[in-house]
Scaffold this motif. Sequence first.
Motif, PDB file in Angstrom:
ATOM      1  N   VAL A 204       2.588  -5.921  -3.091  1.00  0.00           N
ATOM      2  CA  VAL A 204       1.350  -6.323  -3.115  1.00  0.00           C
ATOM      3  C   VAL A 204       1.109  -5.861  -4.754  1.00  0.00           C
ATOM      4  O   VAL A 204       1.247  -4.538  -4.983  1.00  0.00           O
ATOM      5  CB  VAL A 204       0.364  -5.405  -2.425  1.00  0.00           C
ATOM      6  N   ILE A 205       0.484  -6.641  -5.608  1.00  0.00           N
ATOM      7  CA  ILE A 205      -0.047  -6.449  -6.941  1.00  0.00           C
ATOM      8  C   ILE A 205      -1.642  -6.747  -6.843  1.00  0.00           C
ATOM      9  O   ILE A 205      -1.777  -7.699  -6.399  1.00  0.00           O
ATOM     10  CB  ILE A 205       0.749  -7.196  -7.846  1.00  0.00           C
ATOM     11  N   TYR A 206      -2.310  -5.720  -7.317  1.00  0.00           N
ATOM     12  CA  TYR A 206      -3.580  -5.845  -7.103  1.00  0.00           C
ATOM     13  C   TYR A 206      -4.385  -5.239  -7.997  1.00  0.00           C
ATOM     14  O   TYR A 206      -3.886  -4.463  -8.963  1.00  0.00           O
ATOM     15  CB  TYR A 206      -4.240  -5.344  -5.594  1.00  0.00           C
ATOM     16  N   GLU A 207      -5.759  -5.658  -8.201  1.00  0.00           N
ATOM     17  CA  GLU A 207      -6.594  -4.965  -9.225  1.00  0.00           C
ATOM     18  C   GLU A 207      -6.853  -3.375  -8.963  1.00  0.00           C
ATOM     19  O   GLU A 207      -7.167  -3.001  -7.906  1.00  0.00           O
ATOM     20  CB  GLU A 207      -8.227  -5.542  -9.248  1.00  0.00           C
ATOM     21  N   GLU A 208      -6.339  -2.706  -9.915  1.00  0.00           N
ATOM     22  CA  GLU A 208      -6.536  -1.188  -9.916  1.00  0.00           C
ATOM     23  C   GLU A 208      -7.868  -0.589  -9.372  1.00  0.00           C
ATOM     24  O   GLU A 208      -7.559   0.272  -8.515  1.00  0.00           O
ATOM     25  CB  GLU A 208      -6.089  -0.674 -11.350  1.00  0.00           C
TER      26      GLU A 208
ATOM     27  N   GLU B 106       2.633   2.401   4.130  1.00  0.00           N
ATOM     28  CA  GLU B 106       3.554   2.891   3.174  1.00  0.00           C
ATOM     29  C   GLU B 106       5.138   2.321   3.344  1.00  0.00           C
ATOM     30  O   GLU B 106       5.814   2.538   2.531  1.00  0.00           O
ATOM     31  CB  GLU B 106       3.674   4.510   4.057  1.00  0.00           C
ATOM     32  N   ASP B 107       5.089   1.237   4.135  1.00  0.00           N
ATOM     33  CA  ASP B 107       6.294   0.506   4.133  1.00  0.00           C
ATOM     34  C   ASP B 107       6.255  -0.826   3.262  1.00  0.00           C
ATOM     35  O   ASP B 107       7.228  -1.812   3.203  1.00  0.00           O
ATOM     36  CB  ASP B 107       6.543  -0.097   5.571  1.00  0.00           C
ATOM     37  N   VAL B 108       5.298  -0.904   2.395  1.00  0.00           N
ATOM     38  CA  VAL B 108       5.408  -1.948   1.089  1.00  0.00           C
ATOM     39  C   VAL B 108       5.256  -1.322  -0.202  1.00  0.00           C
ATOM     40  O   VAL B 108       4.786  -0.052  -0.176  1.00  0.00           O
ATOM     41  CB  VAL B 108       4.159  -3.094   1.434  1.00  0.00           C
TER      42      VAL B 108
ATOM     43  N   LEU C 162     -10.558   1.624  -1.764  1.00  0.00           N
ATOM     44  CA  LEU C 162      -9.768   1.001  -0.749  1.00  0.00           C
ATOM     45  C   LEU C 162      -8.485   1.847  -0.459  1.00  0.00           C
ATOM     46  O   LEU C 162      -7.977   2.018   0.692  1.00  0.00           O
ATOM     47  CB  LEU C 162      -9.177  -0.447  -0.645  1.00  0.00           C
ATOM     48  N   ASN C 163      -7.944   2.598  -1.239  1.00  0.00           N
ATOM     49  CA  ASN C 163      -6.838   3.464  -1.267  1.00  0.00           C
ATOM     50  C   ASN C 163      -5.710   2.612  -0.888  1.00  0.00           C
ATOM     51  O   ASN C 163      -5.100   3.155   0.164  1.00  0.00           O
ATOM     52  CB  ASN C 163      -6.931   4.773  -0.286  1.00  0.00           C
ATOM     53  N   LEU C 164      -5.294   1.541  -1.254  1.00  0.00           N
ATOM     54  CA  LEU C 164      -4.293   0.362  -0.844  1.00  0.00           C
ATOM     55  C   LEU C 164      -3.103   0.827  -0.719  1.00  0.00           C
ATOM     56  O   LEU C 164      -2.248   0.867   0.348  1.00  0.00           O
ATOM     57  CB  LEU C 164      -4.551  -0.623  -1.682  1.00  0.00           C
TER      58      LEU C 164
END
Length: 156
Positions: A10-14, A27-29, A20-22
């Motif tokens: 997953v690449i996402y906006e910091e 923890e498996d990604v 959301l604490n993505l």
Amino acid sequence: MQSLPPGGVVIYEESLDRSLNLAQVREDVFTYPVPFDKITAAICPKSSLRKLVRNMVYVGVVAQLLAIDLDVVESSLRQQFSKKQKVFDMNFERPRRASTMPRRNLTKRDPFFIERMNKTEGKIIIEGNAACGMGAVFAGVTVIAWYPIYSLHFGG
């Protein structure tokens, strides 16, 4: 993110990570928070163009993470904007500059990369309709038609 298989990326906006604490959701990604908004603002002073530029920033970050040679990105953009040098310059400058960000700020943890291969060397790559037409000619067919728009006549 819930539908992503284990080991996915997953690449996402910091800035989303703060609320959301993505990184803790799964923890498996592999997660890569990237400050796309900050990078885009730094390389594009015109706020009205930032939505367009952000896509090219993403291209640069992904290219770096997947080890895609920027020459490939440049070649693709040159082909796309072959008659618009100014547009090419603007579009290539963004991923080129953005690609330096992961090298400095992200630690690559996933196993994914793109490897340059030459599997199509010496092969003809064409789309289906052209292949059908060539096959018909080589088979000696003199008339062929199919719905809705193709009707070809070959030979006598």
